[in-house]
Design a protein around this motif. Sequence first.
Motif, PDB file in Angstrom:
ATOM      1  N   HIS A 278      -7.313  -2.527   9.799  1.00  0.00           N
ATOM      2  CA  HIS A 278      -6.037  -2.031   9.269  1.00  0.00           C
ATOM      3  C   HIS A 278      -5.821  -0.598   9.755  1.00  0.00           C
ATOM      4  N   PRO A 279      -4.645  -0.300  10.304  1.00  0.00           N
ATOM      5  CA  PRO A 279      -4.415   1.029  10.879  1.00  0.00           C
ATOM      6  C   PRO A 279      -4.504   2.182   9.870  1.00  0.00           C
ATOM      7  N   ASP A 280      -4.260   1.923   8.605  1.00  0.00           N
ATOM      8  CA  ASP A 280      -4.323   2.968   7.574  1.00  0.00           C
ATOM      9  C   ASP A 280      -5.579   2.878   6.722  1.00  0.00           C
ATOM     10  N   ARG A 281      -6.561   2.098   7.168  1.00  0.00           N
ATOM     11  CA  ARG A 281      -7.763   1.863   6.358  1.00  0.00           C
ATOM     12  C   ARG A 281      -8.436   3.156   5.903  1.00  0.00           C
ATOM     13  N   ALA A 282      -8.643   4.109   6.787  1.00  0.00           N
ATOM     14  CA  ALA A 282      -9.333   5.354   6.418  1.00  0.00           C
ATOM     15  C   ALA A 282      -8.551   6.119   5.346  1.00  0.00           C
ATOM     16  N   ARG A 283      -7.229   6.184   5.501  1.00  0.00           N
ATOM     17  CA  ARG A 283      -6.398   6.882   4.509  1.00  0.00           C
ATOM     18  C   ARG A 283      -6.388   6.137   3.179  1.00  0.00           C
ATOM     19  N   ILE A 284      -6.332   4.820   3.241  1.00  0.00           N
ATOM     20  CA  ILE A 284      -6.345   4.003   2.021  1.00  0.00           C
ATOM     21  C   ILE A 284      -7.666   4.191   1.283  1.00  0.00           C
ATOM     22  N   LEU A 285      -8.779   4.101   2.003  1.00  0.00           N
ATOM     23  CA  LEU A 285     -10.088   4.239   1.363  1.00  0.00           C
ATOM     24  C   LEU A 285     -10.288   5.646   0.802  1.00  0.00           C
ATOM     25  N   ALA A 286      -9.778   6.656   1.483  1.00  0.00           N
ATOM     26  CA  ALA A 286      -9.886   8.020   0.964  1.00  0.00           C
ATOM     27  C   ALA A 286      -9.116   8.153  -0.357  1.00  0.00           C
ATOM     28  N   ALA A 287      -7.913   7.603  -0.408  1.00  0.00           N
ATOM     29  CA  ALA A 287      -7.115   7.653  -1.641  1.00  0.00           C
ATOM     30  C   ALA A 287      -7.786   6.850  -2.748  1.00  0.00           C
ATOM     31  N   HIS A 288      -8.318   5.685  -2.406  1.00  0.00           N
ATOM     32  CA  HIS A 288      -8.995   4.841  -3.390  1.00  0.00           C
ATOM     33  C   HIS A 288     -10.241   5.529  -3.930  1.00  0.00           C
ATOM     34  N   ASN A 289     -11.046   6.103  -3.033  1.00  0.00           N
ATOM     35  CA  ASN A 289     -12.277   6.761  -3.466  1.00  0.00           C
ATOM     36  C   ASN A 289     -11.982   7.974  -4.338  1.00  0.00           C
TER      37      ASN A 289
END
Length: 85
Positions: free
Chosen positions: A26-37
């Motif tokens: 997913h192209p936004d995976r790193a940003r999504i995981l950072a927000a989730h974490n």
Amino acid sequence: MTGERRRPLAGRPLTEPHPSRLSPEHPDRARILAAHNAALAADEAGYLDPASGLFVLSAGFLARRGTCCGRGCRHCPYVDDPPSG
């Protein structure tokens, strides 16, 4: 919870969504995981998706519910790999 039994969590960290819910590509995976974490660390119910702006429930919040709602949540802590065989 009335009449529902607590379901065991999947065998992966709450910080790691099942690949069927958030693809490793997913192209936004790193940003999504950072927000989730960040939401997990702050014990918040969820976060705003960095791409869409929609509110997404955290795995911590969903785990405290005790059961899967079946609505395909991105961070569902109950989704596990199907048995092999």
